[in-house]
Motif scaffolding. Structure first.
Motif, PDB file in Angstrom:
ATOM      1  N   ASN A  16      -9.778   5.052   6.994  1.00 31.62           N
ATOM      2  CA  ASN A  16     -10.832   6.011   6.886  1.00 31.62           C
ATOM      3  C   ASN A  16     -11.650   6.059   7.944  1.00 31.62           C
ATOM      4  O   ASN A  16     -12.330   7.028   8.501  1.00 31.62           O
ATOM      5  CB  ASN A  16     -11.956   5.708   5.741  1.00 31.62           C
ATOM      6  N   ILE A  34      -6.179   8.138  -0.577  1.00 30.03           N
ATOM      7  CA  ILE A  34      -7.377   7.310  -0.838  1.00 30.03           C
ATOM      8  C   ILE A  34      -7.971   6.615   0.465  1.00 30.03           C
ATOM      9  O   ILE A  34      -6.954   6.091   1.246  1.00 30.03           O
ATOM     10  CB  ILE A  34      -7.182   6.009  -1.640  1.00 30.03           C
ATOM     11  N   GLU A  55     -12.541  -3.113  -0.323  1.00 31.85           N
ATOM     12  CA  GLU A  55     -12.500  -1.774  -0.653  1.00 31.85           C
ATOM     13  C   GLU A  55     -11.046  -1.016  -1.712  1.00 31.85           C
ATOM     14  O   GLU A  55     -11.332  -0.572  -2.557  1.00 31.85           O
ATOM     15  CB  GLU A  55     -12.827  -0.564   0.436  1.00 31.85           C
ATOM     16  N   ALA A  56     -10.174  -1.571  -0.888  1.00 34.98           N
ATOM     17  CA  ALA A  56      -8.770  -1.498  -1.765  1.00 34.98           C
ATOM     18  C   ALA A  56      -8.613  -2.068  -2.964  1.00 34.98           C
ATOM     19  O   ALA A  56      -8.086  -1.587  -4.034  1.00 34.98           O
ATOM     20  CB  ALA A  56      -7.817  -1.661  -0.797  1.00 34.98           C
ATOM     21  N   ASP A  70     -11.324  -3.011  -4.754  1.00 31.93           N
ATOM     22  CA  ASP A  70     -12.056  -2.643  -5.760  1.00 31.93           C
ATOM     23  C   ASP A  70     -11.480  -1.277  -6.488  1.00 31.93           C
ATOM     24  O   ASP A  70     -11.614  -1.092  -7.553  1.00 31.93           O
ATOM     25  CB  ASP A  70     -13.298  -2.186  -5.040  1.00 31.93           C
ATOM     26  N   TYR A  71     -10.872  -0.315  -5.682  1.00 31.64           N
ATOM     27  CA  TYR A  71     -10.138   0.750  -5.951  1.00 31.64           C
ATOM     28  C   TYR A  71      -9.121   0.363  -6.986  1.00 31.64           C
ATOM     29  O   TYR A  71      -8.776   0.952  -8.178  1.00 31.64           O
ATOM     30  CB  TYR A  71      -9.487   1.580  -4.930  1.00 31.64           C
ATOM     31  N   TYR A  75      -7.367   9.332   7.797  1.00 30.54           N
ATOM     32  CA  TYR A  75      -7.680   9.754   6.512  1.00 30.54           C
ATOM     33  C   TYR A  75      -7.498  11.389   6.579  1.00 30.54           C
ATOM     34  O   TYR A  75      -6.909  11.865   5.400  1.00 30.54           O
ATOM     35  CB  TYR A  75      -8.956   9.244   5.666  1.00 30.54           C
ATOM     36  N   PHE A 115      -3.071   4.846   0.952  1.00 30.52           N
ATOM     37  CA  PHE A 115      -4.024   4.403   1.186  1.00 30.52           C
ATOM     38  C   PHE A 115      -3.918   4.675   2.719  1.00 30.52           C
ATOM     39  O   PHE A 115      -3.000   4.215   3.532  1.00 30.52           O
ATOM     40  CB  PHE A 115      -4.220   2.628   1.308  1.00 30.52           C
ATOM     41  N   VAL A 160      -9.792   4.054   2.995  1.00 27.66           N
ATOM     42  CA  VAL A 160     -10.399   2.711   2.825  1.00 27.66           C
ATOM     43  C   VAL A 160     -10.720   2.282   4.304  1.00 27.66           C
ATOM     44  O   VAL A 160     -10.033   2.769   5.378  1.00 27.66           O
ATOM     45  CB  VAL A 160      -9.344   1.637   2.376  1.00 27.66           C
ATOM     46  N   ASP A 161     -11.684   1.426   4.221  1.00 30.96           N
ATOM     47  CA  ASP A 161     -12.127   0.700   5.758  1.00 30.96           C
ATOM     48  C   ASP A 161     -11.961  -0.789   5.609  1.00 30.96           C
ATOM     49  O   ASP A 161     -11.812  -1.193   6.569  1.00 30.96           O
ATOM     50  CB  ASP A 161     -13.829   1.140   5.782  1.00 30.96           C
ATOM     51  N   THR A 162     -11.980  -1.084   4.454  1.00 29.67           N
ATOM     52  CA  THR A 162     -11.645  -2.631   4.339  1.00 29.67           C
ATOM     53  C   THR A 162     -10.535  -3.080   3.194  1.00 29.67           C
ATOM     54  O   THR A 162     -10.551  -2.272   2.315  1.00 29.67           O
ATOM     55  CB  THR A 162     -12.958  -3.656   3.985  1.00 29.67           C
TER      56      THR A 162
END
Length: 341
Positions: free
Chosen positions: A296, A322, A329-330, A332-333, A305, A293, A324-326
Motif C-alpha cells: 500500500n 487487499i 496488517e496482513a 489481522d486481515y 496497490y 495482497f 497492506v503496509d505491514t
C-alpha cells in the motif's frame, strides 16, 4: 501458381526474419507475466501445520530483449520494456546483476524467517559468516582477484564480526598496503593478496574496490527449509513470511482460499514496493487466486496497490485486492477472514 509461390516466399522470408531477429540482442530488458507458485511445496517448517488453502508467490519473466521480443512487448498490454540502466546498476555486468538478484532473494528469505518466528515468539540465533561480494569495480585492486558471489571471512588471517569492521580496517590502511583476504568461492576456500588503493572518484578514501553486504545465517527451531532454486530478487519475501508463520501456528490463516501477493519484507515487518505489479496481477488471476495482497506504501497515489486495483479492473478479475503496509496488517486481515464455504 504465382500467388501460391509468393505466399510461400513471404512465409519463408517472415520465418527467416524472426529466426535471425531472435539472435540480435538489444540494450533493453523485456518483462512479462510469470506465474503464481504455491509456497507449501517450496517452504517446509519441520513438523509444521498443514493448510486447507494456499499462499502463492507471484513472478515476472525478465530477459534481455532481442528484436522479436522487443516488437512483441511493444504490441502487448502487459509486457514492459526497460533500458539496461533501469534494471542493472551503472557498469554492473550481467553476472553481477544475477548475483545481486540471488543475494536479494537470500536476504528476503532471512527477513521472512525473522519476521515469522518473532511473531510466533520463537527464539532466533544469529551466526555472522563474513561479507558477501556483490560487485567488483573495474580498475581497482580486487578486479581479477575477487568475483561477485565470493564470501570473505578473514583479513590478514583474522575473522571479523561485521561489514562495518571490515570496511573500517581496510579504510584505515595506507595506500599501497597489501592485505590478505581469505574467502570461499563455490565452496572452495581461497586466499588472495590485494594492495589497497585510493578510489578513482575520491582520492581521499582507499579500498580494494568491492561492493559488499553482511553474510549471516539464522538458526531456528523448528528448522525451516526454503527451496527457491534460481528465483532471484526480494519481492517474494512478504509471502514467504506468511507461509512460514502459517506452518508455525495451529490456526490455518488461509481459511481455504487461494491467496497470492507480493512485496518485500524487512526484519521489522514492513512491506515494501516491488516492480511489475501489473504483470503479477495477471499471473495471479490466471492461477485462480481469490485474494491478492499488494503493498500500500502508506496510501501513496502511485502505490503498488493502486496500480494493482487498476489492472484488476482492466482484466475484469473477481480477485479481491487487499492493501497492506505491514506483516501484522496482513495477519489481522487473515484472522478476521471468514472460512471459505
Amino acid at each position: 501458381m504465382n500467388k501460391r509461390f509468393y505466399f510461400r516466399f513471404f512465409f519463408i522470408l517472415t520465418a527467416l526474419f524472426l529466426f535471425i531477429a531472435s539472435f540480435f540482442s538489444l540494450p533493453y530488458y523485456v518483462s512479462k507475466p510469470g506465474m503464481a507458485k504455491e509456497l507449501r511445496p517450496i517452504i517446509e517448517v519441520k513438523n509444521g501445520y498443514d493448510e486447507e488453502g494456499t499462499f502463492m508467490l507471484t513472478t515476472i519473466r525478465m530477459g534481455k530483449a532481442n528484436i522479436y521480443s522487443y516488437v512483441m512487448a511493444s504490441l502487448s498490454d502487459y509486457q514492459e520494456i526497460y533500458p539496461l540502466d533501469a534494471v542493472r546498476g551503472e557498469e554492473e555486468t550481467e553476472e553481477e546483476y544475477n548475483v545481486r538478484q540471488l543475494h536479494l532473494m537470500a536476504s528476503s528469505k532471512q527477513s521472512a524467517i525473522e519476521v515469522a518466528y518473532k511473531k510466533a515468539e520463537i527464539p532466533i540465533e544469529y551466526e555472522y559468516k563474513g561479507v558477501y561480494v556483490l560487485n567488483v569495480i573495474d580498475n581497482m585492486p580486487a578486479a581479477g582477484k575477487l568475483e561477485p558471489g565470493d564470501r570473505i571471512f578473514k583479513v590478514n588471517g583474522d575473522e571479523f564480526t561485521s561489514s562495518e569492521e571490515f570496511i573500517e580496517f581496510v579504510s584505515n590502511q595506507d595506500a599501497g598496503t597489501e592485505i590478505a583476504l581469505t574467502f570461499l568461492r563455490r565452496g572452495e576456500e581461497m586466499e588472495t593478496v590485494i594492495e589497497v588503493q585510493p578510489f578513482p572518484d575520491d582520492k581521499t578514501k582507499v579500498g580494494v574496490g568491492i561492493g559488499l553486504v553482511d553474510d549471516k545465517e539464522l538458526h531456528v527451531n523448528p528448522n525451516v527449509d526454503i527451496k527457491t532454486d534460481d528465483i532471484g530478487g526480494p519481492s517474494a519475501g512478504f509471502m514467504f513470511s506468511l507461509e512460514i508463520y502459517n506452518q508455525l501456528i495451529e490456526e490455518d490463516l488461509t481459511k481455504g482460499y487461494e491467496i497470492a501477493g507480493t512485496g518485500t519484507i524487512s526484519p521489522d515487518g514492513k512491506i515494501g514496493r516491488i516492480g511489475g505489479i501489473e504483470q503479477k496481477i495477471v499471473a495471479a488471476d490466471k492461477a485462480g487466486a481469490e485474494i491478492f495482497f499488494a503493498p500500500n506504501e502508506e496510501g501513496a497515489t502511485d502505490s503498488n496497490y493502486n496500480a494493482a486495483v487498476k489492472t484488476a479492473e482492466d482484466i475484469k478479475t473477481d480477485m479481491k485486492i487487499i492493501p497492506v503496509d505491514t506483516f501484522d496488517e496482513a495477519i489481522d486481515y487473515l484472522m478476521k477472514l471468514e472460512e471459505k464455504k
